[in-house]
Design a protein around this motif. Structure first.
Motif, PDB file in Angstrom:
ATOM      1  N   UNK A  64       0.817  -1.127  -0.061  1.00  0.00           N
ATOM      2  CA  UNK A  64       0.109  -0.045  -0.094  1.00  0.00           C
ATOM      3  C   UNK A  64       0.961   1.386   0.107  1.00  0.00           C
ATOM      4  N   UNK A  65       2.022   1.294   0.848  1.00  0.00           N
ATOM      5  CA  UNK A  65       2.820   2.324   0.919  1.00  0.00           C
ATOM      6  C   UNK A  65       3.523   2.773  -0.449  1.00  0.00           C
ATOM      7  N   UNK A  66       4.045   1.590  -0.961  1.00  0.00           N
ATOM      8  CA  UNK A  66       4.537   1.864  -2.588  1.00  0.00           C
ATOM      9  C   UNK A  66       3.674   2.346  -3.282  1.00  0.00           C
ATOM     10  N   UNK A  67       2.385   1.975  -3.203  1.00  0.00           N
ATOM     11  CA  UNK A  67       1.456   2.412  -4.437  1.00  0.00           C
ATOM     12  C   UNK A  67       1.172   3.828  -4.149  1.00  0.00           C
ATOM     13  N   UNK A  68       0.987   4.107  -2.906  1.00  0.00           N
ATOM     14  CA  UNK A  68       0.868   5.353  -2.458  1.00  0.00           C
ATOM     15  C   UNK A  68       2.015   6.570  -2.939  1.00  0.00           C
TER      16      UNK A  68
END
Length: 268
Positions: A136-140
Motif C-alpha cells: 500500500x505504501x509503495x503504491x501510494x
C-alpha cells in the motif's frame, strides 16, 4: 481542538452490530452532520439503491462506499453513485479476504482499483499483513490515493502493532470501532484511545499504553496538550474512526472537548 477533531467520526450505522434501518440511519446522520467532527456516511454498495430512494432534495452526503459486492463491480457502482447529485463519493473501503495472504490480496486489489477515488483497504491480522502495508505504501508513493483500514477490536498489542506499522511507513489509515465509546471499556478501545495512539505513534511513544488507558480526563488533557502541528500530523495519520452510533459518539466527544486540561497527566 478543531484540527484534531474535524471530520473524525464516520457514521457506520448501517453496519454491524446495529445494522440500523436505512431511514432511521439517514435521519440520524442528517442531524449529526451539523457537528464539525462528523465525517462520512458509510453505505454498502449493495444498499446504495435503498439509500438513493430515501434521499431528499436538500441532501448532499459525503459518502464512504463499502465495496461489499466485490471489486469487479466497483467501477459500475461508482458510475451509479456519481450520477446521483445528492451524494459525493469521497472514499471507497475494500476488505481483503480474511483467509488470504494479505500481501498477495493487497497486490491484486490495488491492480484493480479505480484510479479516481481514494481507497481504504481493510487488512486482517493474517499472514502477510505487514507486507501488505508495504505494498500500500509503495503504491501510494506512486500516486495511488490509498490508505489502510483496520478493525480495532482485539488485544491492544495487535492494534498497537498496526498503528505503529502505519506510522513507520507514513501510511494513513482509518479504523472501525466496535462501539461508540470515546474511552476504553473492558476489551474495546475507545476512539479517543485510538486518536491518542496515533499521536503517540507519530512521536515514537508508547502506543499500547495509549490504547489501554481508561481515564477520560487524562486522555482529554493529553489530546488538548497537542500543538496545532502535532494535531495536524496526527490526523494525517489517522483519517477517521467509524462508529455504529455517530450521534452518541459526537455527543461524547463534545463532553471531552469541554474537559479542562489536567496538568498531572502525561502522554505515553
Amino acid at each position: 481542538m478543531s484540527a484534531l477533531l474535524a471530520r473524525l467520526i464516520d457514521d457506520a450505522a448501517l453496519g454491524p452490530p446495529g445494522r440500523v434501518p436505512m431511514g432511521e440511519a439517514l435521519a440520524a446522520h442528517r442531524a449529526a452532520a451539523r457537528d464539525p467532527a462528523a465525517g462520512r456516511f458509510l453505505c454498502p454498495a449493495s444498499r446504495f439503491a435503498e439509500l438513493r430512494a430515501r434521499l431528499v432534495p436538500e441532501d448532499l452526503l459525503d459518502l464512504g462506499l463499502i465495496a461489499d459486492t466485490g471489486i469487479e463491480e466497483l467501477p459500475e457502482t461508482l458510475e451509479t453513485v456519481r450520477a446521483e447529485p445528492r451524494v459525493r463519493p469521497s472514499a471507497v473501503r475494500i476488505a481483503l479476504p480474511e483467509d488470504a495472504d494479505q500481501a498477495r490480496a493487497a497486490a491484486v486489489t490495488i491492480a484493480q482499483l479505480p484510479a479516481d477515488v481514494p481507497a481504504h483497504i481493510e487488512l486482517r491480522r493474517s499472514p502477510g499483513w505487514r507486507d501488505a502495508l508495504d505494498r500500500l505504501s509503495a503504491a501510494r508513493e506512486h500516486g495511488v490515493p490509498l490508505g489502510a483500514a483496520y478493525r480495532v477490536g482485539g488485544p491492544a498489542s495487535e492494534v498497537a502493532a498496526f498503528v505503529s506499522a502505519c506510522a513507520e511507513r507514513g501510511l494513513p489509515f482509518t479504523c472501525t470501532a466496535g462501539a461508540d465509546r470515546p474511552v476504553r471499556h473492558q476489551d474495546r478501545h475507545g476512539f479517543l484511545n485510538v486518536l491518542l495512539a496515533a499521536a503517540c505513534a507519530r512521536r515514537g511513544q508508547d502506543v499500547r499504553r495509549a490504547l489501554e488507558r481508561a481515564d477520560p480526563s487524562g486522555l482529554a488533557a493529553d489530546l488538548l496538550a497537542l500543538t496545532g502541528d502535532e494535531a495536524r500530523a496526527t490526523r494525517r495519520l489517522l483519517l477517521s474512526v467509524s462508529v455504529p452510533g455517530a450521534a452518541a459518539a459526537l455527543s461524547a466527544l463534545s463532553l471531552i472537548k469541554r474537559s479542562p486540561p489536567d496538568s498531572a497527566s502525561a502522554t505515553g
